[in-house]
Design a protein around this motif. Structure first.
Motif, mmCIF file in Angstrom:
data_model
loop_
_atom_site.group_PDB
_atom_site.id
_atom_site.type_symbol
_atom_site.label_atom_id
_atom_site.label_comp_id
_atom_site.label_asym_id
_atom_site.label_seq_id
_atom_site.Cartn_x
_atom_site.Cartn_y
_atom_site.Cartn_z
ATOM 1 N N TYR A 102 0.773 -1.146 0.151
ATOM 2 C CA TYR A 102 -0.104 0.028 -0.141
ATOM 3 C C TYR A 102 0.806 1.208 -0.067
ATOM 4 O O TYR A 102 0.404 2.303 -0.837
ATOM 5 C CB TYR A 102 -0.902 0.008 1.293
ATOM 6 N N MET A 103 1.962 1.169 0.664
ATOM 7 C CA MET A 103 2.856 2.359 0.749
ATOM 8 C C MET A 103 3.478 2.629 -0.740
ATOM 9 O O MET A 103 3.457 3.739 -0.991
ATOM 10 C CB MET A 103 4.123 2.160 1.709
ATOM 11 N N LEU A 104 3.778 1.613 -1.325
ATOM 12 C CA LEU A 104 4.564 1.559 -2.680
ATOM 13 C C LEU A 104 3.458 2.395 -3.674
ATOM 14 O O LEU A 104 3.892 3.177 -4.506
ATOM 15 C CB LEU A 104 5.109 0.403 -2.991
ATOM 16 N N LEU A 105 2.242 1.719 -3.563
ATOM 17 C CA LEU A 105 1.094 2.316 -4.251
ATOM 18 C C LEU A 105 0.831 3.724 -4.115
ATOM 19 O O LEU A 105 0.637 4.663 -5.202
ATOM 20 C CB LEU A 105 -0.174 1.191 -4.038
ATOM 21 N N ALA A 106 0.801 4.186 -2.993
ATOM 22 C CA ALA A 106 0.468 5.553 -2.586
ATOM 23 C C ALA A 106 1.693 6.435 -2.842
ATOM 24 O O ALA A 106 1.369 7.618 -3.279
ATOM 25 C CB ALA A 106 0.348 5.642 -0.878
ATOM 26 N N LYS A 107 2.759 6.017 -3.060
ATOM 27 C CA LYS A 107 3.965 6.781 -3.273
ATOM 28 C C LYS A 107 3.897 6.980 -4.911
ATOM 29 O O LYS A 107 3.948 8.286 -5.457
ATOM 30 C CB LYS A 107 5.229 6.071 -3.000
ATOM 31 N N LYS A 108 3.402 5.856 -5.674
ATOM 32 C CA LYS A 108 3.375 6.003 -7.084
ATOM 33 C C LYS A 108 2.264 6.985 -7.358
ATOM 34 O O LYS A 108 2.378 7.497 -8.467
ATOM 35 C CB LYS A 108 2.938 4.594 -7.318
ATOM 36 N N GLU A 109 1.193 6.842 -6.615
ATOM 37 C CA GLU A 109 0.123 7.948 -6.833
ATOM 38 C C GLU A 109 0.266 8.963 -6.304
ATOM 39 O O GLU A 109 -0.629 10.202 -6.675
ATOM 40 C CB GLU A 109 -1.189 7.000 -6.468
ATOM 41 N N LYS A 110 1.369 9.374 -5.843
ATOM 42 C CA LYS A 110 1.752 10.626 -5.253
ATOM 43 C C LYS A 110 0.451 11.023 -4.325
ATOM 44 O O LYS A 110 0.244 12.180 -3.913
ATOM 45 C CB LYS A 110 1.732 11.760 -6.204
ATOM 46 N N ALA A 111 -0.067 9.938 -3.349
ATOM 47 C CA ALA A 111 -0.831 10.299 -2.401
ATOM 48 C C ALA A 111 -0.101 10.541 -0.901
ATOM 49 O O ALA A 111 -0.030 9.625 -0.151
ATOM 50 C CB ALA A 111 -1.833 9.110 -2.191
ATOM 51 N N THR A 112 0.286 11.867 -0.851
ATOM 52 C CA THR A 112 1.150 12.196 0.288
ATOM 53 C C THR A 112 0.433 11.847 1.549
ATOM 54 O O THR A 112 1.221 11.477 2.518
ATOM 55 C CB THR A 112 1.881 13.386 0.053
ATOM 56 N N GLU A 113 -0.588 12.289 1.643
ATOM 57 C CA GLU A 113 -1.480 12.264 2.995
ATOM 58 C C GLU A 113 -1.520 10.607 3.240
ATOM 59 O O GLU A 113 -1.392 10.357 4.678
ATOM 60 C CB GLU A 113 -2.749 12.871 3.155
ATOM 61 N N THR A 114 -1.951 10.001 2.470
ATOM 62 C CA THR A 114 -2.111 8.578 2.806
ATOM 63 C C THR A 114 -0.863 7.624 2.855
ATOM 64 O O THR A 114 -0.877 6.951 3.882
ATOM 65 C CB THR A 114 -2.678 7.782 1.401
ATOM 66 N N TYR A 115 0.147 8.285 2.229
ATOM 67 C CA TYR A 115 1.518 7.660 2.564
ATOM 68 C C TYR A 115 1.921 8.023 3.941
ATOM 69 O O TYR A 115 2.520 7.109 4.488
ATOM 70 C CB TYR A 115 2.535 8.358 1.454
ATOM 71 N N ALA A 116 1.732 9.156 4.390
ATOM 72 C CA ALA A 116 2.340 9.556 5.719
ATOM 73 C C ALA A 116 1.556 8.652 6.841
ATOM 74 O O ALA A 116 2.111 8.371 7.788
ATOM 75 C CB ALA A 116 2.048 11.139 5.955
ATOM 76 N N LYS A 117 0.233 8.599 6.463
ATOM 77 C CA LYS A 117 -0.429 7.606 7.330
ATOM 78 C C LYS A 117 0.111 6.266 7.456
ATOM 79 O O LYS A 117 0.206 5.777 8.597
ATOM 80 C CB LYS A 117 -2.060 7.829 7.073
ATOM 81 N N LEU A 118 0.121 5.646 6.317
ATOM 82 C CA LEU A 118 0.576 4.341 6.313
ATOM 83 C C LEU A 118 2.305 4.320 6.898
ATOM 84 O O LEU A 118 2.462 3.383 7.359
ATOM 85 C CB LEU A 118 0.704 3.679 4.906
ATOM 86 N N LYS A 119 2.771 5.436 6.836
ATOM 87 C CA LYS A 119 4.212 5.244 7.121
ATOM 88 C C LYS A 119 4.140 5.245 8.816
ATOM 89 O O LYS A 119 5.041 4.423 9.354
ATOM 90 C CB LYS A 119 4.935 6.626 6.960
ATOM 91 N N LYS A 120 3.346 5.973 9.578
ATOM 92 C CA LYS A 120 3.155 5.762 10.935
ATOM 93 C C LYS A 120 3.140 4.261 11.438
ATOM 94 O O LYS A 120 3.604 3.988 12.234
ATOM 95 C CB LYS A 120 2.131 6.733 11.434
ATOM 96 N N LYS A 121 2.000 3.690 10.616
ATOM 97 C CA LYS A 121 2.002 2.104 11.095
ATOM 98 C C LYS A 121 3.062 1.536 10.722
ATOM 99 O O LYS A 121 3.434 0.602 11.324
ATOM 100 C CB LYS A 121 0.654 1.725 10.206
ATOM 101 N N ASP A 145 12.044 -5.962 4.383
ATOM 102 C CA ASP A 145 11.683 -4.523 4.272
ATOM 103 C C ASP A 145 11.920 -3.917 2.989
ATOM 104 O O ASP A 145 13.219 -3.696 2.622
ATOM 105 C CB ASP A 145 12.442 -3.715 5.343
ATOM 106 N N GLU A 146 11.085 -3.636 2.136
ATOM 107 C CA GLU A 146 11.254 -3.038 0.725
ATOM 108 C C GLU A 146 11.417 -1.578 0.695
ATOM 109 O O GLU A 146 11.934 -0.841 -0.129
ATOM 110 C CB GLU A 146 10.023 -3.511 -0.272
ATOM 111 N N ILE A 147 10.858 -0.998 1.703
ATOM 112 C CA ILE A 147 10.914 0.540 1.834
ATOM 113 C C ILE A 147 12.070 1.170 2.671
ATOM 114 O O ILE A 147 12.524 2.132 1.969
ATOM 115 C CB ILE A 147 9.422 0.815 2.688
ATOM 116 N N LYS A 148 12.744 0.665 3.374
ATOM 117 C CA LYS A 148 14.107 0.785 3.942
ATOM 118 C C LYS A 148 13.828 2.153 4.458
ATOM 119 O O LYS A 148 14.631 3.092 4.316
ATOM 120 C CB LYS A 148 15.218 0.709 3.128
#
Length: 68
Positions: A26-45, A64-67
């Motif tokens: 989901y984080m990679l998808l949010a990053k690809k779609e430039k969904a910055t608020e969604t990415y930030a929320k996912l990053k906390k989790k 860990d793919e995000i690193k």
């Protein structure tokens, strides 16, 4: 009376690792779609789940793919 099943350590680890992999997708998808608020929320989790798995002795370098 409600019956509560206990999960053994292997099941807890398996579930945590599955959740971590799904979260990363989901984080990679949010990053690809430039969904910055969604990415930030996912990053906390992501940070919380990564800390939990690390404390349980999971070697994160392999999963860990995000690193971040």
């Amino acid at each position: 009376m409600e019956v509560i099943e206990e999960m053994n350590n292997a099941e807890i680890l398996e579930r945590g690792i599955e959740d971590f992999r799904e979260l990363q997708e989901y984080m990679l998808l949010a990053k690809k779609e430039k969904a910055t608020e969604t990415y930030a929320k996912l990053k906390k989790k992501y940070i919380s789940l990564k800390a939990l798995l690390t404390s349980l002795g999971v070697n994160m370098s392999d999963i860990d793919e995000i690193k971040e």
